[in-house]
Scaffold this motif. Structure first.
Motif, PDB file in Angstrom:
ATOM      1  N   VAL A 112      21.657  54.796  46.772  1.00 13.81           N
ATOM      2  CA  VAL A 112      22.790  55.530  46.222  1.00 13.81           C
ATOM      3  C   VAL A 112      23.287  54.811  44.975  1.00 13.81           C
ATOM      4  CG1 VAL A 112      24.493  54.271  47.606  1.00 13.81           C
ATOM      5  CG2 VAL A 112      25.003  56.605  46.824  1.00 13.81           C
ATOM      6  N   GLU A 113      23.908  55.560  44.093  1.00 13.55           N
ATOM      7  CA  GLU A 113      24.584  54.969  42.942  1.00 13.55           C
ATOM      8  C   GLU A 113      26.087  55.179  43.114  1.00 13.55           C
ATOM      9  OE1 GLU A 113      23.101  56.398  39.270  1.00 13.55           O
ATOM     10  OE2 GLU A 113      21.048  55.730  39.619  1.00 13.55           O
ATOM     11  N   PHE A 114      26.873  54.139  42.864  1.00 11.29           N
ATOM     12  CA  PHE A 114      28.313  54.247  43.009  1.00 11.29           C
ATOM     13  C   PHE A 114      28.965  53.270  42.050  1.00 11.29           C
ATOM     14  CE2 PHE A 114      26.383  51.801  46.475  1.00 11.29           C
ATOM     15  CZ  PHE A 114      26.846  50.526  46.185  1.00 11.29           C
ATOM     16  N   SER A 115      30.234  53.479  41.801  1.00 10.56           N
ATOM     17  CA  SER A 115      30.981  52.603  40.902  1.00 10.56           C
ATOM     18  C   SER A 115      31.713  51.545  41.708  1.00 10.56           C
ATOM     19  CB  SER A 115      31.981  53.420  40.083  1.00 10.56           C
ATOM     20  OG  SER A 115      32.855  54.140  40.937  1.00 10.56           O
ATOM     21  N   VAL A 116      31.882  50.365  41.100  1.00  9.86           N
ATOM     22  CA  VAL A 116      32.622  49.271  41.725  1.00  9.86           C
ATOM     23  C   VAL A 116      33.775  48.904  40.792  1.00  9.86           C
ATOM     24  CG1 VAL A 116      32.523  46.923  42.632  1.00  9.86           C
ATOM     25  CG2 VAL A 116      30.529  48.422  42.835  1.00  9.86           C
ATOM     26  N   HIS A 117      34.977  48.821  41.351  1.00  5.60           N
ATOM     27  CA  HIS A 117      36.174  48.553  40.572  1.00  5.60           C
ATOM     28  C   HIS A 117      36.868  47.302  41.126  1.00  5.60           C
ATOM     29  CE1 HIS A 117      35.887  52.739  39.019  1.00  5.60           C
ATOM     30  NE2 HIS A 117      35.472  52.990  40.245  1.00  5.60           N
ATOM     31  N   TYR A 118      37.228  46.390  40.241  1.00  5.35           N
ATOM     32  CA  TYR A 118      37.913  45.163  40.629  1.00  5.35           C
ATOM     33  C   TYR A 118      39.381  45.313  40.235  1.00  5.35           C
ATOM     34  CZ  TYR A 118      33.077  43.662  40.824  1.00  5.35           C
ATOM     35  OH  TYR A 118      31.738  43.573  41.118  1.00  5.35           O
ATOM     36  N   VAL A 119      40.263  45.391  41.233  1.00  3.56           N
ATOM     37  CA  VAL A 119      41.658  45.745  40.942  1.00  3.56           C
ATOM     38  C   VAL A 119      42.611  44.711  41.538  1.00  3.56           C
ATOM     39  CG1 VAL A 119      41.264  48.218  40.667  1.00  3.56           C
ATOM     40  CG2 VAL A 119      41.646  47.296  42.943  1.00  3.56           C
ATOM     41  N   PRO A 120      43.538  44.198  40.723  1.00  2.00           N
ATOM     42  CA  PRO A 120      44.461  43.166  41.207  1.00  2.00           C
ATOM     43  C   PRO A 120      45.402  43.660  42.288  1.00  2.00           C
ATOM     44  CG  PRO A 120      45.051  43.884  38.985  1.00  2.00           C
ATOM     45  CD  PRO A 120      43.717  44.482  39.287  1.00  2.00           C
ATOM     46  N   GLU A 121      45.634  44.978  42.366  1.00  5.20           N
ATOM     47  CA  GLU A 121      46.534  45.495  43.404  1.00  5.20           C
ATOM     48  C   GLU A 121      46.025  45.212  44.811  1.00  5.20           C
ATOM     49  OE1 GLU A 121      47.423  47.737  39.709  1.00  5.20           O
ATOM     50  OE2 GLU A 121      45.577  47.228  40.783  1.00  5.20           O
ATOM     51  N   LEU A 122      44.715  44.967  44.963  1.00  9.52           N
ATOM     52  CA  LEU A 122      44.140  44.700  46.280  1.00  9.52           C
ATOM     53  C   LEU A 122      44.073  43.215  46.617  1.00  9.52           C
ATOM     54  CD1 LEU A 122      41.216  47.302  46.384  1.00  9.52           C
ATOM     55  CD2 LEU A 122      43.367  47.377  47.664  1.00  9.52           C
ATOM     56  N   ALA A 123      44.572  42.365  45.731  1.00 12.63           N
ATOM     57  CA  ALA A 123      44.537  40.920  45.988  1.00 12.63           C
ATOM     58  C   ALA A 123      45.479  40.550  47.127  1.00 12.63           C
ATOM     59  CB  ALA A 123      44.912  40.153  44.726  1.00 12.63           C
ATOM     60  N   GLU A 124      45.260  39.372  47.678  1.00 16.14           N
ATOM     61  CA  GLU A 124      46.088  38.866  48.764  1.00 16.14           C
ATOM     62  C   GLU A 124      47.486  38.523  48.262  1.00 16.14           C
ATOM     63  OE1 GLU A 124      47.057  38.965  51.573  1.00 16.14           O
ATOM     64  OE2 GLU A 124      45.684  37.808  52.832  1.00 16.14           O
ATOM     65  N   PHE A 125      48.388  38.234  49.179  1.00 18.16           N
ATOM     66  CA  PHE A 125      49.744  37.802  48.873  1.00 18.16           C
ATOM     67  C   PHE A 125      49.716  36.631  47.906  1.00 18.16           C
ATOM     68  CE2 PHE A 125      53.481  35.231  50.761  1.00 18.16           C
ATOM     69  CZ  PHE A 125      54.402  35.794  49.893  1.00 18.16           C
ATOM     70  N   GLN A 126      50.459  36.756  46.816  1.00 19.29           N
ATOM     71  CA  GLN A 126      50.611  35.639  45.884  1.00 19.29           C
ATOM     72  C   GLN A 126      51.700  34.740  46.480  1.00 19.29           C
ATOM     73  OE1 GLN A 126      51.188  32.996  43.991  1.00 19.29           O
ATOM     74  NE2 GLN A 126      52.700  34.032  42.695  1.00 19.29           N
ATOM     75  N   ASN A 127      51.280  33.673  47.167  1.00 17.81           N
ATOM     76  CA  ASN A 127      52.188  32.918  48.033  1.00 17.81           C
ATOM     77  C   ASN A 127      52.772  31.659  47.394  1.00 17.81           C
ATOM     78  OD1 ASN A 127      49.779  31.534  48.073  1.00 17.81           O
ATOM     79  ND2 ASN A 127      49.611  31.395  50.307  1.00 17.81           N
ATOM     80  N   GLY A 128      52.791  31.615  46.067  1.00 15.38           N
ATOM     81  CA  GLY A 128      53.535  30.587  45.357  1.00 15.38           C
ATOM     82  C   GLY A 128      53.137  29.173  45.708  1.00 15.38           C
ATOM     83  N   VAL A 129      54.138  28.352  46.028  1.00 14.27           N
ATOM     84  CA  VAL A 129      53.903  26.914  46.250  1.00 14.27           C
ATOM     85  C   VAL A 129      53.082  26.640  47.495  1.00 14.27           C
ATOM     86  CG1 VAL A 129      55.990  26.247  44.998  1.00 14.27           C
ATOM     87  CG2 VAL A 129      56.102  26.633  47.486  1.00 14.27           C
ATOM     88  N   PHE A 130      52.899  27.623  48.349  1.00 12.06           N
ATOM     89  CA  PHE A 130      52.108  27.426  49.566  1.00 12.06           C
ATOM     90  C   PHE A 130      50.605  27.624  49.332  1.00 12.06           C
ATOM     91  CE2 PHE A 130      55.599  28.511  52.918  1.00 12.06           C
ATOM     92  CZ  PHE A 130      56.182  27.274  52.698  1.00 12.06           C
ATOM     93  N   GLN A 131      50.228  28.104  48.168  1.00 12.30           N
ATOM     94  CA  GLN A 131      48.817  28.443  47.953  1.00 12.30           C
ATOM     95  C   GLN A 131      47.907  27.261  48.223  1.00 12.30           C
ATOM     96  OE1 GLN A 131      47.572  30.967  44.579  1.00 12.30           O
ATOM     97  NE2 GLN A 131      46.134  29.346  44.043  1.00 12.30           N
ATOM     98  N   GLY A 132      46.927  27.490  49.088  1.00 12.69           N
ATOM     99  CA  GLY A 132      45.907  26.490  49.379  1.00 12.69           C
ATOM    100  C   GLY A 132      46.283  25.458  50.418  1.00 12.69           C
ATOM    101  N   LEU A 133      47.515  25.492  50.898  1.00 16.66           N
ATOM    102  CA  LEU A 133      47.959  24.494  51.863  1.00 16.66           C
ATOM    103  C   LEU A 133      47.707  24.956  53.295  1.00 16.66           C
ATOM    104  CD1 LEU A 133      51.464  23.498  50.391  1.00 16.66           C
ATOM    105  CD2 LEU A 133      49.233  22.431  49.938  1.00 16.66           C
TER     106      LEU A 133
END
Length: 226
Positions: free
Chosen positions: A81-102
Motif C-alpha cells: 500500500v502507499e500512504f502518507s506519514v505526517h509528523y505532528v507536534p500535537e501528538l507529542a507527550e506531555f512537555q513536563n518542564g523541569v521533570f523531563q528525563g528524571l
C-alpha cells in the motif's frame, strides 16, 4: 458500519525511558529491543487483519517515530500500500518542564517541596516550565479537528502517540468535558469507527450508537505474555 472513518490510536512501544522509569516528556528516548519486538508483533497483527492505513500521523519524538517506521515497513516492504506519514507536534507527550528525563526518586531529590505537594494534593499543581492541562486538551482538539475535516468514510487513519496525550485525545473524541486517567500499555490499540458524514450534525443521531463505535480499547492481545 464497514464504510466508516476508522481511527486507530496506537501508543509507542517500550522505550529506554520506560525501562528506566523516567518521566520522558519531550526527551528523545529510542525503543528497546523488547520495544522493537512489540512493534513487530503489532505490525504482523495489523497486516493479518488487513488494517491498511490511508495516512499515519505520529509524534515527532524518537520512540513514536521508530514505532511508526516499523509499522510502515511491514506494509511498504512488499509494496502492499502507499500512504502518507505526517509528523505532528500535537501528538507529542506531555512537555513536563523541569521533570523531563528524571526518575521520581531523582525528582524528589532535586525538588523535594514540589514533589511533596504533588504526592499529598489532588488538585492540579503546575510544574515549572511545563505545559498546562488546557494546553494538552487544546492540542487534542486541534489534531482531531484536522483528521475529522480532512478524511472521509472509508479512510483509516493511524495516530501513533503517547499515553498522557492519548488520554486527552480519547476524552476529546468521546465528547467528555473531563479527561480520564487510562493505563495505556505499550503498543495498545484504541479503535473508533465514525460516520464522518454525520459527525457535525446536532440532531438525534448523536445518540445513535450505530454511527459511533468503539471497536478496540487498550487492546494488546498481539503481545507475547512476557
Amino acid at each position: 458500519m464497514t464504510d466508516a472513518l476508522k481511527l486507530l490510536f496506537i501508543r509507542h512501544a517500550q522505550s529506554t525511558g520506560n525501562l528506566e522509569r523516567r518521566m520522558q516528556g519531550h526527551g528523545d528516548y529510542p525503543l528497546t529491543n523488547r520495544g522493537r519486538s512489540q512493534t513487530r508483533q503489532l505490525a504482523e497483527r495489523l497486516r493479518t487483519e488487513n488494517c491498511v492505513p490511508t495516512a499515519i500521523y505520529t509524534s515527532p519524538l524518537k520512540r513514536t517515530v521508530q514505532t511508526a517506521e516499523i509499522l510502515c515497513n511491514a506494509f511498504a516492504s512488499e509494496r502492499l500500500v502507499e500512504f502518507s506519514v505526517h509528523y505532528v507536534p500535537e501528538l507529542a507527550e506531555f512537555q513536563n518542564g523541569v521533570f523531563q528525563g528524571l526518575t521520581w526518586d531523582e525528582a524528589k531529590a532535586q525538588y523535594p517541596d514540589l514533589c511533596h505537594q504533588l504526592e499529598t494534593h489532588h488538585d492540579w499543581i503546575a510544574i515549572p516550565e511545563a505545559e498546562t492541562l488546557q494546553d494538552a486538551r487544546d492540542r487534542a482538539q486541534t489534531i482531531l479537528n484536522h483528521i475529522l475535516t480532512n478524511y472521509q468514510n472509508g479512510d483509516c487513519v493511524w495516530l501513533v502517540s503517547h499515553s498522557w496525550i492519548m488520554q486527552h485525545l480519547i476524552s476529546e473524541l468521546l465528547g467528555s468535558p473531563r479527561s480520564w486517567r487510562l493505563r495505556v500499555q505499550n503498543t495498545a490499540i484504541f479503535e473508533f469507527w465514525i460516520d464522518q458524514s454525520r459527525w457535525h450534525r446536532s440532531d438525534i443521531n448523536q445518540l445513535n450508537t450505530d454511527l459511533w463505535q468503539i471497536v478496540r480499547f487498550n487492546d494488546v492481545s498481539h503481545l507475547d505474555c512476557d
